[in-house]
Design an enzyme around this catalytic site. Structure first.
Site, mmCIF file in Angstrom:
data_model
loop_
_atom_site.group_PDB
_atom_site.id
_atom_site.type_symbol
_atom_site.label_atom_id
_atom_site.label_comp_id
_atom_site.label_asym_id
_atom_site.label_seq_id
_atom_site.Cartn_x
_atom_site.Cartn_y
_atom_site.Cartn_z
ATOM 1 N N ASP A 50 0.826 -1.100 -0.011
ATOM 2 C CA ASP A 50 0.004 -0.080 -0.098
ATOM 3 C C ASP A 50 0.844 1.219 0.226
ATOM 4 O O ASP A 50 1.677 1.434 1.015
ATOM 5 C CB ASP A 50 -1.024 0.039 1.366
ATOM 6 C CG ASP A 50 -2.008 1.120 1.260
ATOM 7 O OD1 ASP A 50 -1.707 2.023 0.585
ATOM 8 O OD2 ASP A 50 -2.733 1.177 2.165
ATOM 9 N N HIS A 51 1.009 2.042 -1.158
ATOM 10 C CA HIS A 51 1.986 2.885 -1.349
ATOM 11 C C HIS A 51 1.859 4.031 -0.179
ATOM 12 O O HIS A 51 2.677 4.849 0.073
ATOM 13 C CB HIS A 51 1.894 3.533 -2.665
ATOM 14 C CG HIS A 51 0.702 4.603 -2.904
ATOM 15 N ND1 HIS A 51 -0.498 4.244 -3.300
ATOM 16 C CD2 HIS A 51 0.411 5.923 -2.721
ATOM 17 C CE1 HIS A 51 -1.516 5.120 -3.304
ATOM 18 N NE2 HIS A 51 -0.666 6.186 -3.151
ATOM 19 N N HIS B 139 -6.011 2.734 2.900
ATOM 20 C CA HIS B 139 -5.411 3.883 3.274
ATOM 21 C C HIS B 139 -5.907 4.305 4.759
ATOM 22 O O HIS B 139 -5.072 4.543 5.522
ATOM 23 C CB HIS B 139 -5.399 4.981 2.254
ATOM 24 C CG HIS B 139 -4.883 4.619 0.816
ATOM 25 N ND1 HIS B 139 -3.938 3.681 0.661
ATOM 26 C CD2 HIS B 139 -5.331 5.250 -0.512
ATOM 27 C CE1 HIS B 139 -3.774 3.779 -0.631
ATOM 28 N NE2 HIS B 139 -4.311 4.687 -1.286
#
Length: 536
Positions: free
Chosen positions: A220-221, A283
């Site tokens: 998950d960037h 996120h």
């Protein structure tokens, strides 16, 4: 709130001496090297599936080039790209050079010449066994010519629908080392990791037939952002916050990730996903766990991820009436004057969006963390497209003062203190507190103490998220990657909401360029609270 910045001369800090050369004090020492300088991975071949797509061009290739320029890649290193299209090594290298020129920098000719010889390409579909046979041949050549020693990092920049078959193809071709072998194999899987709890479990089961859990890196960037990593340092390296960090002093927490853009060219993907799947499941829940987690026993990957999972498992499911009251959705409608002062189309008017789509472009939740530290403290999460400002932040709103100072000031009650962690675009931390305007019985005003990364660490550049995450995966450091139980715990919370929304009802419309639908304000307003409106 005012954005006043309070500063004081060094002399006002008592025994702390004035700053010397380059801002040195006993409390502030100069940085000697970029993070990761001493951490060079072992030799390896990075294999990117989907290597001609946007992710490779925009993010992965620039990140790899920067790592190379900063001396963080091993000397014995190779990149092998794969995609359906039939191309060759020369064309692939030229595409990657063009990608660097567009999204990073024009590479130096001599440097590129040395680097490009380590780029290879294998064409073919992942549903064709011949593709993996050819890949195995190229990897043997790479081991011989580039000294990669049989170490492999597979990056699946692919649609979720083909992830399982790609992993199975790697296994059938004998390209996966056993964890106890002298060589190592790791696999990076992009989000979305499933569409709901059942599909996430099925995907995990497929991957675990081929790879051991420590070999799987679910990326998950967002966790690669500097500010989110500094959240752990902010909490656990500064003792002043720990006594305040919980139900005794915190009234509520807000987490906002807002975007000014619409769906742009992603309507085909976005309409099957929506704000809840696309942003909150990954996120925003990740941010929540970092805010709410307990101090880990140690700072290794599993200890940190253990504490994050405990937070997710402590959140009660939204069901029945609570689901209707504490989970709201919206969809942006046309606006004559949006955030940029120009007309904006509604979501259903965007290209490739199906007529009458009920996909939400805005979602907000009220969640509780039912444990000793956070019992009774609501966490409000919101995200959306076509909102008023692009902003990602965490707001810790503290309880109001128990004894207002009305005898000293005008009648306005003091505003509760707030701590704001700015994730983007202006990374930093702000602490808001009350001060009296000079004068006899002057009014109270909120003022702020602000730390901005760009000024506090002048000259130090934060690495791009993918740069850090790629390096960590090469090193085998899984701290910033999701573990199986963490992914499934997040989907356990989100799936009942998805099912309820998909069963019927319409998302509430909101004008493009606003802060979202009225139901989001009511979510807080019922309890006498309101959203913090970022100033960006």
């Amino acid at each position: 709130m005012s954005d006043t910045q309070l500063t004081a001369p060094p002399e006002a800090l008592g025994d702390v001496p004035s700053a010397g050369p380059q801002g040195e004090t006993p409390l502030r020492t100069p940085m000697v090297a970029p993070l990761g300088r001493a951490r060079t991975p072992e030799p390896l071949a990075l294999v990117v599936f989907g290597a001609t797509g946007d992710l490779m061009r925009r993010k992965l290739m620039p990140a790899l080039w920067r790592l190379r320029q900063e001396g963080m890649l091993p000397d014995d290193f190779a990149i092998v790209g794969n995609a359906r299209e039939a191309t060759d090594d020369g064309d692939f290298r030229e595409r990657m050079r063009a990608a660097l020129a567009e999204f990073a920098e024009e590479p130096d000719a001599a440097e590129w010449e040395k680097f490009s010889h380590r780029l290879r390409f294998v064409g073919g579909s992942t549903d064709d066994p011949a593709t993996f046979v050819q890949l195995a041949t190229v990897l043997r050549e790479v081991d011989r010519d580039c000294g990669t020693q049989g170490n492999r990092l597979f990056y699946l920049a692919l649609p979720p629908s083909v992830v399982a078959q790609t992993a199975e193809g790697l296994g059938r071709a004998g390209l996966v080392c056993h964890p106890e072998d002298a060589c190592y194999t790791r696999i990076i899987v992009e989000k979305p990791f499933g569409r709901d709890l059942d599909s996430a479990r099925a995907l995990n089961a497929s991957l675990l037939k081929v790879f051991a859990e420590p070999q799987i890196f679910r990326i998950d960037h967002y966790l690669g952002k500097e500010t989110l990593q500094n959240l752990l340092v902010f909490r656990f390296a500064n003792t002043i916050w720990e006594p305040l960090w919980g139900r005794n002093y915190v009234d509520h927490v807000q987490i906002t990730v807002s975007e000014t853009v619409g769906v742009e060219s992603r309507a085909g993907y976005y309409d099957r996903s929506g704000a809840l799947r696309d942003m909150i499941q990954s996120h925003l829940l990740q941010i929540l766990t970092l805010v709410a987690m307990e101090p880990p026993a140690s700072y290794d990957a599993d200890s940190i991820r253990n504490e994050k999972v405990k937070v997710l498992q402590a959140i009660p499911l939204l069901q029945g009436d609570d689901l209707g009251r504490h989970a709201v959705r919206g969809q942006y409608a046309a606006s004559a004057e949006g955030a940029e002062g120009e007309p904006m189309p509604g979501y259903r008017d965007e290209k490739d969006v199906p007529e009458g789509s009920r996909t939400e472009t805005f979602a907000a939740l009220r969640l509780l963390v039912d444990n000793w530290r956070w019992a009774g403290v609501p966490f409000y999460l919101r995200t959306g497209k076509r909102l008023k400002a692009k902003q990602s932040e965490v707001v810790i709103r503290f309880r109001p003062a128990p004894h207002p100072v009305r005898d000293l000031v005008q009648d306005d009650p003091p505003a509760p203190n707030a701590l704001v962690l700015h994730i983007q675009p202006d990374e930093g931390i702000s602490l808001f507190f009350e001060a009296k305007v000079p004068g006899i019985r002057g009014p109270l005003r909120p003022v702020s103490m602000d730390m901005k990364y760009t000024s506090a660490f002048e000259g130090a550049e934060s690495p791009e998220a993918y740069q850090r995450l790629l390096l960590d995966a090469m090193l085998g450091d899984a701290t910033l990657f999701a573990r199986r139980d963490e992914v499934e715990a997040a989907w356990t919370l989100i799936t009942p909401i998805l099912q309820a929304w998909e069963a019927g009802g319409e998302p509430d419309p909101y004008p493009a360029g606003s802060w979202g639908p009225a139901c989001a304000d009511e979510l807080l307003g019922r309890e006498g609270r309101s959203w913090h409106e970022p100033t960006g």
